[in-house]
Design a protein around this motif. Sequence first.
Motif, short mmCIF file in Angstrom:
data_model
loop_
_atom_site.label_atom_id
_atom_site.label_comp_id
_atom_site.label_asym_id
_atom_site.label_seq_id
_atom_site.Cartn_x
_atom_site.Cartn_y
_atom_site.Cartn_z
N SER A 142 0.89 23.01 -26.27
CA SER A 142 1.14 23.29 -24.78
C SER A 142 0.75 21.78 -24.39
O SER A 142 1.28 21.44 -23.12
CB SER A 142 -0.04 24.16 -24.46
OG SER A 142 0.24 25.25 -25.06
N GLY A 143 -0.23 20.75 -24.74
CA GLY A 143 -0.51 19.62 -23.73
C GLY A 143 0.66 18.60 -23.75
O GLY A 143 0.77 17.64 -23.24
N THR A 144 1.75 18.76 -24.65
CA THR A 144 3.01 18.03 -24.56
C THR A 144 4.06 18.60 -23.79
O THR A 144 5.17 17.76 -23.73
CB THR A 144 3.70 17.64 -26.25
OG1 THR A 144 3.98 19.14 -26.91
CG2 THR A 144 2.30 17.06 -26.78
N HIS A 145 4.15 19.95 -23.34
CA HIS A 145 5.24 20.34 -22.73
C HIS A 145 5.62 19.37 -21.68
O HIS A 145 6.76 19.43 -21.33
CB HIS A 145 4.86 21.79 -22.20
CG HIS A 145 4.47 22.79 -23.13
ND1 HIS A 145 4.15 24.08 -23.02
CD2 HIS A 145 4.81 22.87 -24.46
CE1 HIS A 145 4.11 24.61 -24.11
NE2 HIS A 145 4.36 24.10 -24.97
N ALA A 146 4.66 19.04 -20.77
CA ALA A 146 5.07 18.48 -19.35
C ALA A 146 5.85 17.23 -19.75
O ALA A 146 6.82 16.93 -19.26
CB ALA A 146 3.84 18.31 -18.63
N GLU A 147 5.33 16.03 -20.59
CA GLU A 147 5.95 14.83 -21.05
C GLU A 147 7.34 15.47 -21.68
O GLU A 147 8.23 14.45 -21.12
CB GLU A 147 5.10 14.15 -21.90
CG GLU A 147 5.60 12.95 -22.34
CD GLU A 147 4.74 12.11 -23.47
OE1 GLU A 147 5.38 11.35 -24.18
OE2 GLU A 147 3.44 12.41 -23.59
N ILE A 148 7.63 16.16 -22.50
CA ILE A 148 8.86 16.28 -23.18
C ILE A 148 9.56 16.75 -22.09
O ILE A 148 10.89 16.63 -22.18
CB ILE A 148 8.62 16.95 -24.25
CG1 ILE A 148 7.61 16.63 -25.62
CG2 ILE A 148 10.05 17.58 -24.92
CD1 ILE A 148 7.41 17.28 -26.58
N ALA A 149 9.19 17.99 -21.31
CA ALA A 149 10.36 18.56 -20.38
C ALA A 149 10.63 17.35 -19.33
O ALA A 149 11.86 17.33 -18.99
CB ALA A 149 9.72 19.73 -19.65
N ILE A 150 9.86 16.61 -18.69
CA ILE A 150 10.36 15.43 -17.79
C ILE A 150 11.29 14.78 -18.50
O ILE A 150 12.25 14.29 -18.15
CB ILE A 150 9.11 14.98 -17.33
CG1 ILE A 150 8.25 15.90 -16.43
CG2 ILE A 150 9.16 13.76 -16.53
CD1 ILE A 150 6.72 15.32 -16.05
N ASN A 151 10.86 14.19 -19.92
CA ASN A 151 11.64 13.35 -20.11
C ASN A 151 13.15 13.92 -20.67
O ASN A 151 14.34 13.23 -20.55
CB ASN A 151 11.27 12.68 -21.71
CG ASN A 151 10.00 11.89 -21.24
OD1 ASN A 151 10.10 11.05 -20.27
ND2 ASN A 151 9.19 11.50 -22.14
N ALA A 152 13.28 15.22 -20.81
CA ALA A 152 14.63 15.85 -21.24
C ALA A 152 15.34 15.98 -20.00
O ALA A 152 16.45 15.91 -19.97
CB ALA A 152 14.25 17.37 -21.84
N LEU A 153 14.63 16.53 -18.65
CA LEU A 153 15.38 16.45 -17.27
C LEU A 153 15.82 15.10 -17.23
O LEU A 153 17.13 14.96 -16.53
CB LEU A 153 14.34 17.00 -16.38
CG LEU A 153 13.87 18.44 -16.57
CD1 LEU A 153 12.52 18.54 -15.52
CD2 LEU A 153 14.97 19.21 -16.23
#
Length: 367
Positions: free
Chosen positions: A87-98
Amino acid sequence: MDRLRFGLIGCGRISPKHIEALANNYNNAQLVALCDLDVNKAMLLKEKYNELLNQKGLAIGDVEIYKDYEDLLNRNNIDVVSVATFSGTHAEIAINALKANKHVIVEKPIALSIKDVDKMIETAKKYNKKITVCHQNRFNTTVQKLRKALEDGRFGKIIHGVANIRWNRNDAYYKQAPWRGTWEQDGGTLMNQCIHNIDLLQWMMGPVDRLYAEADTFLRNIEGEDMGAAVLRFKNGAIGIIEGSACIYPKNLEETLSIFGERGTVRIGGVAINKISDWKFDDGLDNEEEVKREANYDDPDSVYGYGHTPLYRDFIDAVVNNREPYISAEEGKKAMEIVLAIYKSRKTGLPVEFPLKDFSTLDMKER
């Protein structure tokens, strides 16, 4: 139409539901890449995906394996990235993917802080990309039936709703992955195990006005709570109750969603909110047993249920037809905000008003 090409980042416990959903949406979706820090996990998942396609008599395509998710994002021929990491990595990976021009499906919880989820929403809008969060139980036939009854006003005045999550997660479960139960990467049972039912409760009852909560760590060797409870006041005046535990002996007991109104009562249970146990309305529009036969289905083999397949189907359609997905990032934020408010109430010993300005699981480390 052309099949959308998917890359899946994270090949752990929940990942088989994602490849199952991709196989079930084969006509419109193609898995082309898998990524995990443990390459062996990715290899095993690739084999599982190929087995699913083979069982359906479908053509098996090439799936490339990555250890570094940034290498996957650098591929121009990936349309959608599914994030199934801790869970703690969701934001970083999602933002980089976007930012890499990918649409995003992210597992629950959408993030672990208000600041992070707001940045995810902002980034999706900036890059004109779609993002959804896996609150897949919203697609259950039982849940859809309840939602329609609410929208049709069959309950009359809503009095209160209850989300009970009485499960068991023993020490062995937490030892399997060191991130579990930590404030930095997970939170406690309310954020991890209970957030699906919390999402359904708030979806049915409407926006929250305030809540008060108690939570603690009773049995498990983790930083986060293994049991918590909260009383919510919704903006429509109704009261909500959340009870979530990972300490039930000796195994999972129940997950139940109950909605009570002046002219109606509905309770849904089963392994994954898949069985209506009570369906009672004073309008006489339907027969309780007929509703159960129509909506209920056999217990799935896990609490994850079958909702990932329709969630993927909806998201694919949202991308192709340039519409909002059924579950937006803003919707995903709501359940996370409730859990964070519970944590804040636990920390301060006071009621918490909504909206929550800024809070994260990391704020609990100061406790």
